[in-house]
Write an enzyme that holds these catalytic residues in place. Structure first.
Site, PDB file in Angstrom:
ATOM      1  CE  LYS A 149      -3.846  -2.050   1.921  1.00  0.00           C
ATOM      2  NZ  LYS A 149      -4.228  -2.933   2.938  1.00  0.00           N
ATOM      3  CG  ASP A 207      -9.790   0.049   4.913  1.00  0.00           C
ATOM      4  OD1 ASP A 207      -9.177  -0.247   4.330  1.00  0.00           O
ATOM      5  OD2 ASP A 207      -8.999   0.666   5.694  1.00  0.00           O
ATOM      6  CD  GLN A 213      -3.909  -4.054   6.579  1.00  0.00           C
ATOM      7  OE1 GLN A 213      -3.589  -3.459   6.001  1.00  0.00           O
ATOM      8  NE2 GLN A 213      -4.170  -5.608   6.124  1.00  0.00           N
TER       9      GLN A 213
END
Ligand code: GUN
Length: 281
Positions: free
Chosen positions: A53, A120, A97
Site C-alpha cells: 500500500k 477503507d 490494518q
C-alpha cells in the site's frame, strides 16, 4: 466458449495513471494527498499488505506514512493515534490494518476514524452512506469489482447478480453497490442450501468466500460474467481464487483471473479513495 479476461493489472495501471495526474494537479495547488497506514503487531501477511500500500502511494505521487506499533500497544494509545491523525491536515486518508491484536476492539478503532478520512470505507457512516446511496467512501475490494464491470462496458440494469459470501468487507457492500447499479441481487452464503440453483440463473457472479472451487463450470450460465475475489492456495501452494478457473473459463463470457484480477484493484481503489478524500478536503 472461452471467456474473455478482465485484466486487473492493466485496468489498475490506467486508473493509477489517472490518480497520479490528479495528484499532481492537487500538488500544484499546494495539497499533497496523504495516506496514513497503521500497523499493530507483526502479522506477516499484514506486513506485506501495508508495504504494498505504501509503495503504491509513492508510485502514484501520494504522500504516505507508515506507523508501526508493537503488538502490546494499548487500545487507548491506538485510539489516541487515530485522533491525532484525524487532526493532521497532511493526512487525508487513514487505514488501520486488520486484523488487530485480540485485546483491541477493532470496530471501536474503525469508528474512531473520521468518516471524511475513512478511505477503507469500514466506518458505520460509510456503510450507512452506501445503504442510502449518499456520498461516502466505498470499500476498496467491491468498489474495484464495480470498476472492472464498468471497464468492459457492462450495464448491470435489470441483470441478475449473485454474490457468494456476506462479509462486511466484501459480500454485503458488493450487494449494495450492484443494487445501486440497478441489478437484481441475490446474496448467498454458507447457509444457502442449493447455491447452484442461484448461480445458474446469474448474469453476474461475484465469488467472495475464501474457499477454493466454490464455483464450478456446471454452476455457471453460458456467457455470464464471473468475478473472483478469493485469495487461496492450491495443493502446490500457488495462489488461486474461489472459482475453478480452468473449468469456468470455458463457460463464462468474462472472467477475472487470480492472480492479476481483483487483487491489484483493491490497492488501486485505496489510492482513488485517498485522492478523492484530498480533493474533497
Ligand atoms: N486486512 C486485509 N484487507 C484489509 C483492508 O482492505 N483494509 C484493512 N484496513 N485491513 C485489511
Amino acid at each position: 466458449m472461452t471467456a474473455q479476461l478482465i485484466d486487473g493489472n492493466a485496468l489498475s495501471r490506467q486508473l493509477r495513471a489517472d490518480v497520479a495526474r490528479r495528484a499532481a494537479a492537487l500538488k500544484a495547488r499546494g495539497v499533497t494527498p496523504g495516506l496514513a497506514v497503521v500497523l499493530v503487531g507483526d502479522n506477516p501477511a499484514s506486513q506485506v499488505y501495508v508495504r504494498n500500500k505504501v509503495r503504491a502511494c509513492e508510485d502514484s505521487g501520494l504522500h504516505s506514512v507508515l506507523e508501526k506499533y508493537d503488538a502490546d500497544l494499548s487500545e487507548a494509545d491506538l485510539l489516541a493515534r487515530v485522533e491525532a491523525l484525524n487532526d493532521d491536515p497532511a493526512i487525508h486518508g487513514i487505514l488501520v490494518q486488520l486484523p488487530l491484536p485480540r485485546h483491541i476492539d477493532a470496530q471501536k478503532v474503525i469508528e474512531a476514524i473520521s468518516p471524511a478520512k475513512d478511505v477503507d470505507g469500514f466506518h458505520v457512516a460509510s456503510a450507512g452512506a452506501l445503504v442510502t446511496g449518499t456520498p461516502g467512501f466505498w470499500p476498496c475490494t467491491p468498489y474495484g469489482c464495480i470498476r472492472m464491470l464498468e471497464s468492459i462496458g457492462y450495464d448491470l440494469r435489470g441483470k441478475h447478480a449473485v454474490v457468494i459470501g456476506r462479509s462486511n468487507i466484501v459480500g454485503k457492500p458488493m450487494a449494495l453497490m450492484l443494487l445501486q447499479k440497478n441489478a437484481t441481487v441475490t446474496v448467498t452464503h454458507s447457509a444457502t442450501p442449493d447455491l447452484a440453483h442461484f448461480t445458474r440463473d446469474a448474469d453476474v457472479v461475484v465469488a467472495a468466500v475464501g474457499k477454493r472451487n466454490v464455483l464450478t463450470a456446471d454452476m455457471v450460465k453460458p456467457g455470464a460474467v464471473v468475478i473472483d475475489v478469493g485469495m487461496n492456495r492450491d495443493d502446490e501452494g500457488k495462489l488461486c481464487g474461489d472459482v475453478d478457473f480452468e473449468g469456468v473459463k470455458e463457460v463464462a463470457g468474462w472472467i477475472t483471473p487470480v492472480p492479476g484480477g481483483v487483487g491489484p484493484m483493491t490497492i488501486t481503489m485505496l489510492l482513488v479513495n485517498t485522492l478523492e478524500a484530498a480533493e474533497r478536503s
